[in-house]
Design a protein around this motif. Structure first.
Motif, short mmCIF file in Angstrom:
data_model
loop_
_atom_site.label_atom_id
_atom_site.label_comp_id
_atom_site.label_asym_id
_atom_site.label_seq_id
_atom_site.Cartn_x
_atom_site.Cartn_y
_atom_site.Cartn_z
N ASN A 155 24.38 33.84 37.89
CA ASN A 155 25.54 33.06 37.41
C ASN A 155 26.87 33.79 37.59
N THR A 156 26.94 34.64 38.62
CA THR A 156 28.20 35.29 38.99
C THR A 156 28.40 35.11 40.49
N PHE A 157 29.65 35.26 40.93
CA PHE A 157 29.92 35.17 42.36
C PHE A 157 31.21 35.91 42.69
N LEU A 158 31.43 36.13 44.00
CA LEU A 158 32.65 36.80 44.46
C LEU A 158 33.76 35.77 44.64
N LYS A 159 34.86 36.00 43.98
CA LYS A 159 36.05 35.16 44.10
C LYS A 159 37.10 35.94 44.90
N LYS A 160 37.77 35.26 45.84
CA LYS A 160 38.74 35.92 46.70
C LYS A 160 40.13 35.31 46.52
N TRP A 161 41.13 36.19 46.58
CA TRP A 161 42.54 35.78 46.57
C TRP A 161 43.23 36.44 47.76
N ILE A 162 44.19 35.75 48.34
CA ILE A 162 45.03 36.34 49.38
C ILE A 162 46.40 36.63 48.78
N ILE A 163 46.90 37.83 49.05
CA ILE A 163 48.28 38.18 48.72
C ILE A 163 49.00 38.34 50.05
N ILE A 179 53.16 35.33 48.17
CA ILE A 179 52.23 34.31 47.71
C ILE A 179 50.90 34.96 47.38
N ASP A 180 50.29 34.49 46.29
CA ASP A 180 49.01 35.02 45.82
C ASP A 180 48.19 33.81 45.37
N ASP A 181 47.12 33.51 46.13
CA ASP A 181 46.36 32.32 45.80
C ASP A 181 44.90 32.47 46.23
N MET A 182 44.04 31.66 45.65
CA MET A 182 42.63 31.67 46.03
C MET A 182 42.48 31.38 47.51
N THR A 183 41.44 31.96 48.12
CA THR A 183 41.22 31.77 49.54
C THR A 183 39.76 32.01 49.87
N CYS A 184 39.39 31.71 51.09
CA CYS A 184 38.11 32.12 51.66
C CYS A 184 38.20 31.96 53.17
N GLU A 209 46.01 40.07 33.73
CA GLU A 209 45.64 41.45 33.98
C GLU A 209 44.97 41.73 35.32
N ASP A 210 44.53 40.71 36.05
CA ASP A 210 43.83 40.98 37.30
C ASP A 210 44.71 41.75 38.28
N SER A 211 44.06 42.56 39.09
CA SER A 211 44.78 43.47 39.98
C SER A 211 45.55 42.77 41.09
N ASP A 212 45.26 41.50 41.35
CA ASP A 212 46.04 40.80 42.37
C ASP A 212 47.51 40.74 41.99
N LEU A 213 47.81 40.70 40.69
CA LEU A 213 49.20 40.70 40.26
C LEU A 213 49.87 42.03 40.59
#
Length: 248
Positions: A234-242, A142-147, A26-30
């Motif tokens: 106990n939370t953090f920002l996770k990034k994905w590149i599309i 391509i859609d994958d984790m990044t920083c 369900e995440d919006s990156d899809l």
């Protein structure tokens, strides 16, 4: 598929859990990935490292036929189950690796890979194989984790502690170079980020496992990286590149 032993073991063991992952479903990156592709109903597509098939299933609702490829048999079984559940009949699960695709040249209009490339043994070979099997004018998405490049080593260390089948994520600059070197053009990208809890991120690994405890301690003691990901409660920002590119 030699060399994928750790990945096959991890994903075969956790396939059913991934089929229930709301983040993967369900995440919006899809949404961003699907919208970034020039899709029409008569296209033929391939989803590489399909996992339990969420991206392949979304593609199948937009185009004529989709091959959903993965190295893990149990993941493909979950893909078939989800296809049956949602009445999707134009998706074909198939075993295969990203570096040696079992398809002829110039075969596909669209190739996607979401949340999988950081597991690939050789991303340059994956990109070259995508270029080979795409038709002229075809697109890769391509859609994958990044920083950021300055923190990519921190990210890769953390992800490898969580799951030792993790090979390497790429910075935006890294992905652009890979695509350009293979011959792709009109390269565009978008960074998607959202705040997630440690528990959400570690799933399906247990928080109180050795991997979970070591991951937590690594974040706490990572200094600049902890600040970069904005660790709080106990939370953090996770990034994905599309990122997308076209074959001439």
């Amino acid at each position: 598929m030699e060399g994928y032993g750790r990945a096959k073991k991890f994903f075969n063991a956790n396939a059913e859990k991934y089929s229930q992952s709301r983040s993967h479903a369900e995440d919006s990156d899809l949404d961003i990935l699907i919208e970034s592709l020039n899709l029409n109903s008569n296209m033929k597509g391939l989803d590489v490292g399909t996992g339990t098939g969420f991206t392949g299933l979304r593609l199948a609702r937009k185009i004529d036929i989709v091959y959903a490829m993965d190295i893990a048999e149990n993941m493909l079984k979950e893909t078939s189950k989800l296809a049956d559940k949602y009445g999707v009949q134009n998706i074909i699960p198939i075993r295969g690796s990203a570096e040696s695709m079992p398809f002829d040249d110039s075969n596909f209009d669209i190739i996607t890979s979401r949340r999988a490339p950081h597991h690939f043994l050789d991303k340059a070979k994956f990109i070259d194989e995508s270029y080979r099997t795409l038709k002229s004018g075809g697109m890769i998405g391509i859609d994958d984790m990044t920083c950021d490049q300055n923190y990519i080593n921190y990210l890769n260390r953390l992800e490898n502690i969580r799951d030792n089948s993790h090979m390497a994520a790429e910075s935006p600059e890294g992905w652009i170079k890979l695509l350009k070197d293979a011959g792709f053009y009109d390269i565009k990208y978008h960074i998607y980020e959202r705040r997630i809890s440690f528990a959400q991120w570690i799933y399906p690994v247990r928080e109180n496992s050795i991997e979970g405890l070591d991951s937590y301690n690594y974040i706490i003691n990572s200094g600049p990286f902890r600040d970069y990901i904005k660790w709080e409660n106990n939370t953090f920002l996770k990034k994905w590149i599309i990122i997308t590119g076209k074959k001439p």
